[in-house]
Design an enzyme around this catalytic site. Structure first.
Site, PDB file in Angstrom:
ATOM      1  N   GLY A  92      43.462  15.264  33.533  1.00 26.47           N
ATOM      2  CA  GLY A  92      42.606  14.620  34.522  1.00 26.47           C
ATOM      3  C   GLY A  92      42.366  15.460  35.772  1.00 26.47           C
ATOM      4  O   GLY A  92      41.547  15.084  36.607  1.00 26.47           O
ATOM      5  N   ASP A 101      36.950  31.969  41.006  1.00 25.31           N
ATOM      6  CA  ASP A 101      38.376  32.237  41.237  1.00 25.31           C
ATOM      7  C   ASP A 101      38.600  33.065  42.510  1.00 25.31           C
ATOM      8  O   ASP A 101      39.734  33.421  42.827  1.00 25.31           O
ATOM      9  CB  ASP A 101      39.032  32.896  40.016  1.00 25.31           C
ATOM     10  N   ASP A 117      38.148  42.421  41.961  1.00 27.47           N
ATOM     11  CA  ASP A 117      37.860  42.516  40.527  1.00 27.47           C
ATOM     12  C   ASP A 117      36.883  43.653  40.350  1.00 27.47           C
ATOM     13  O   ASP A 117      35.868  43.712  41.049  1.00 27.47           O
ATOM     14  CB  ASP A 117      37.188  41.230  40.027  1.00 27.47           C
ATOM     15  N   ASP A 144      43.281  45.463  40.362  1.00 26.60           N
ATOM     16  CA  ASP A 144      42.973  44.483  39.310  1.00 26.60           C
ATOM     17  C   ASP A 144      43.695  44.830  38.001  1.00 26.60           C
ATOM     18  O   ASP A 144      43.540  45.920  37.475  1.00 26.60           O
ATOM     19  CB  ASP A 144      41.446  44.508  39.113  1.00 26.60           C
ATOM     20  N   ASN A 194      26.558  35.687  36.456  1.00 22.95           N
ATOM     21  CA  ASN A 194      26.320  37.051  35.996  1.00 22.95           C
ATOM     22  C   ASN A 194      24.843  37.422  36.133  1.00 22.95           C
ATOM     23  O   ASN A 194      24.062  37.414  35.179  1.00 22.95           O
ATOM     24  CB  ASN A 194      26.801  37.221  34.552  1.00 22.95           C
ATOM     25  N   HIS A 212      35.995  43.640  33.770  1.00 25.12           N
ATOM     26  CA  HIS A 212      37.231  44.188  34.332  1.00 25.12           C
ATOM     27  C   HIS A 212      37.571  45.538  33.708  1.00 25.12           C
ATOM     28  O   HIS A 212      37.362  45.761  32.514  1.00 25.12           O
ATOM     29  CB  HIS A 212      38.387  43.214  34.095  1.00 25.12           C
TER      30      HIS A 212
END
Lengths: 554, 554
Positions: free
Chosen positions: A47, A76, A162, A194, A233, A367
């Protein structure tokens, strides 16, 4: 050691986990924060919609915090901003596209007007009292992404953000390796880099390769082409647009985040679509199918997003038609494999063609792989190194890689969220731990769902629940009404009437035992009823539903 | 068409899904069943332990069913036997190892003595009245695995079972390609072939390659080597044993299925361990760490299995020690990626070394890749083809592959579970549908948990529940006790006292409205209370807990 001359690195999230990236860097009475992301709930966080970092440390040092510096516009790295800024309203710094995306979020949470957004360009340096924060262009699966160098009196801290090293990026803006090299020459005190793809040997594939695959696929498509990809993207979007324009297809965006981000990207000049090529989803039926491209959300198989809705015929405006070609231009985020497969199966069942990562090169990672990571280490050749962005296995492999590249293992620090790394120009050391953790967002509630609630949800999910209600009269020590039994998620009650009758009998027996002895303390009554029923049900079914004994007293 | 001269193929599970493989083949008054597997519950089947097929069709034709023929001893091919044989006790046929594993299961369910187990060897033909069932050796990730050819008056049906083409299997027993070729020459009417890896180009890697990796890893290991793998992969076990013996390590098996299956395999001559090399887990401390190999369960990251218990320090007998080397000799079954990653991270955190599929060749697939599949099609060159074993996407790709190999698309049948394919020597046709489905096993219950129970569990998992209890007096139309509110999994009740008080107020208001109007029909009272509370809670929290209104009447 290190009093005057040291800087503290305090990861408040993002180490030993995927997502929720947020790091504090503290020098004297200045703290800057790099990124402010969310993570997505694990399966057992029933939930929970999303997870944000516990920023107690920042709140306790509120006056020191000079700003939040954002490397790029992925969830993120930015997703927690609306929640965090409500508690800690400090200036934000980021590139144009990054803050464009952030702006949308803050608008949605109705706090944009109170927030201080400062647009920077790659190459810019933000000067604070002691700290200078430099944005350095990198390449990643979103446009306008940056690494950050923090110039401190102790030395330079380089945080890659990143990144990947893409020598042929779609916008032509190559990662600023020169600047990293120059910093390396001057001396980098600490590198934070990263770790996401450190387990992958070799070099990641350039985004541009996808364009070639897309062109080939578009050249053969006879019906509509429906592409699911990550809304953020922009480069991918641009390539889908380019292939569409080449084959004279109009382009419709479907899904809220897709519509929003494409609009931001167009307005800010990051996405270029010739006039007359964009149409709304309502207009797709005005064109023949081979003149249509639809770009939609749902590349992770999410039940409520565009792709799954189309597959399961729940989309209001887009129905599957003969010769439709679906492209899933994404790879599954770990945990989503089955969801995506379910959607792929359904599309095939409905007669569509589906192309995905297992079959064609329709996705590349954003990455860096091992050889790219080695490049950055080699250019920066830092004194100290701290792997960031990744689960523990990634951090550990990244640390090993740095050591293989020649670093002294004493200079490599594999931290976990909350640990404090203190760095002077002579040495670095883990010197403490601050409060950190996960705050769960569920619906409108932030932090009102915690481990006890989640434990109960898990328990309810496994075996359901059984409520026992009984009304007692205190005076006469007698049962006035009940026991009644109600179950949910436990067993088909109708087919288990005999079982339920037995439960009632057990309850009556336990109650009468107490009442006969003039015991009417609720906790005794309840606990006895509960224990007996639990034992009985486990023997009969090997299940342990949550048992809720309720006694009404009159 | 096809009356006298046709045979029916009725998949009762295993098509359009992974697992639960079971197929009925019916000719006149004879039915044979191939395999009888389970599948594992999806994430949204809360609390379900395993899923077995609905065999209504077989029960309705009980007198026709002549036997169950098992291709190999994996759970998705044998796991339902204990449940199905209780309803339909027919003879079983399978090879020695397969039935050895089945025997253990039947013992556990206390039905072995009533069952009829018939051990066959690869090459054997079981003759029934009209049907002859031939076992043909194949290679797979379990020893003693077979394809099955059913000789019918209409023609030969060849079912590959799960297979790969391993030219260098560990036991030296190569797949009987000659026999398949001979059948192909005589004429195969229908081929049913494994589709699991049809999306992978090329040829699968031989199991033997793992042995080379293991030897290399063992040669460098300085502490214990702890290998997690599938208990049923006897060949893998043999290779781990061989590497251990080479480096003079004693071998301990840990985990119930690991202990059981290794014992069966040793007793039946499928696993060879020199005298004195096996020790129990209790004895590992009698040896130095570099003399120890432990083979354990838990390669899928299952919380209750050996590997996770060791990682999270919950194992009673095995604690992590310096220089321990963990090998995860398996690849994640889709859906288990995060579980495994969690275990790997924890092992690294505790300082162990961990080697897994992403880093080294420590696992190979047991299923044929495209080139192997093409080989079987080419040797068998069947008249009709039906892909089996796989999700819909795999079946669809396998059908396409057959067509690319030259088959007429009208002769290729992509069925779903329950559809009936009727084949004569002239034509094949989907002619109907029989009852099929999933029966859920939860604890001791078989079939007592269904979609309503699961829907409630899902709902409970998402948002928890809120119980409202109130005692009314019918005579006076008044509330005697309550309303009381109890929640589980909804919200931290202590921090939400105000919210709960508001709920009580709403309930009182709704009740009094009814009572004032002399309405005391329970369903009206309950439904009004429920609706009002639901609405209120959704506005306040954006959550929809299950609301259970309970009215006691005196």
């Amino acid at each position: 050691m290190m009093n005057e001359g040291s800087v503290k690195i305090i990861p408040l999230g993002g180490l030993g986990e995927i997502g929720k990236n947020i790091t504090a860097i503290e020098y004297k009475d200045e703290i800057i924060v790099i990124d402010c992301g969310i993570s997505f709930p694990d399966e057992d966080m029933h939930g929970v919609d999303l997870v944000i970092p516990d920023i107690t440390y920042l709140l306790n040092n509120e006056n020191k915090v000079k700003g939040i510096f954002i490397t790029h516009g992925h969830e993120d790295h930015i997703g927690s901003l609306p929640y965090i800024l409500k508690q800690l309203n400090v200036p934000l710094y980021g590139t144009k596209l990054t803050l464009g995306i952030v702006e949308n979020k803050l608008k949605e949470h109705s706090i944009l007007s109170e927030c201080q957004l400062n647009v920077v360009e790659a190459g810019d340096i933000v000067e604070l009292e002691n700290l200078k924060v430099e944005f350095i262009r990198n390449t990643h699966s979103i446009a306008d992404s940056c690494a950050i160098a923090i110039h401190t009196p102790v030395g330079v801290i380089l945080h890659t953000g990143d990144f990947k090293v893409d020598y042929t990026p779609i916008d032509g803006l190559v990662m600023d390796l020169e600047r990293i090299s120059a910093l390396g020459k001057e001396g980098v005190l600490l590198l934070m880099a990263d770790s996401t793809n450190v387990e992958r040997p070799g070099h990641s594939i350039s985004e541009r390769v996808i364009g070639e695959t897309l062109t080939r696929i578009f050249s053969k498509a006879e019906g509509r082409v429906i592409v699911a990809t990550f809304a953020s993207n922009i480069h991918r979007m641009q390539q889908i647009v380019d292939a569409s324009v080449k084959y004279k297809r109009k382009i419709a965006f479907s899904g809220r985040s897709m519509e929003e981000i494409s609009e931001v990207a167009m307005n800010l000049g990051y996405l270029h679509i010739p006039d007359g090529y964009i149409i709304s989803v309502d207009e797709i039926n005005r064109y023949s199918n081979d003149q249509i491209t639809i770009i939609t959300t749902g590349s992770q198989g999410e039940a409520m997003a565009g792709l799954a809705r189309i597959a399961f015929s729940n989309h209001r405006k887009i129905k599957i038609e003969p010769k439709d070609l679906f492209l899933i231009s994404a790879s599954p985020i770990p945990g989503n494999e089955k969801l995506i497969s379910r959607v792929i199966n359904e599309l095939f069942r409905k007669g569509a063609e589906v192309v995905y990562d297992d079959l064609e090169e329709v996705h590349v990672s954003g990455h860096a792989y091992q050889e790219e990571i080695k490049l950055i280490h080699t250019l920066a050749h830092p004194k100290f190194f701290m792997p960031v962005h990744g689960e523990y296995r990634h951090l550990k492999h990244h640390a090993n890689l740095a050591i293989k590249l020649g670093m002294n293992s004493n200079n490599v620090f594999t931290l976990e969220t909350g640990q404090v790394l203190e760095v002077s120009n002579k040495e670095a050391k883990i010197t403490g731990k601050v409060t950190t953790g996960s705050v769960y967002v569920d619906g409108l509630g932030v932090g009102d769902v915690g481990n006890i609630v989640l434990r109960d949800r898990k328990h309810l999910a496994e075996d359901g629940m059984l409520t026992i209600v009984v009304t007692l009269e205190r005076e006469s020590y007698s049962i006035i009404a009940g026991p009644d039994i109600i179950t949910r998620g436990f067993i088909y009650a109708k087919e288990s009437e005999a079982l339920i009758e037995e439960v009632k009998e057990i309850v009556r027996k336990e109650l009468n035992k107490c009442l006969d002895n003039r015991i009417i303390e609720w906790y005794v009554l309840k606990s006895n009823m509960k224990k007996s029923v639990e034992k009985f049900l486990y023997e009969k079914t090997k299940r342990r539903p949550i048992i809720l004994p309720i006694i009404m007293e009159i």
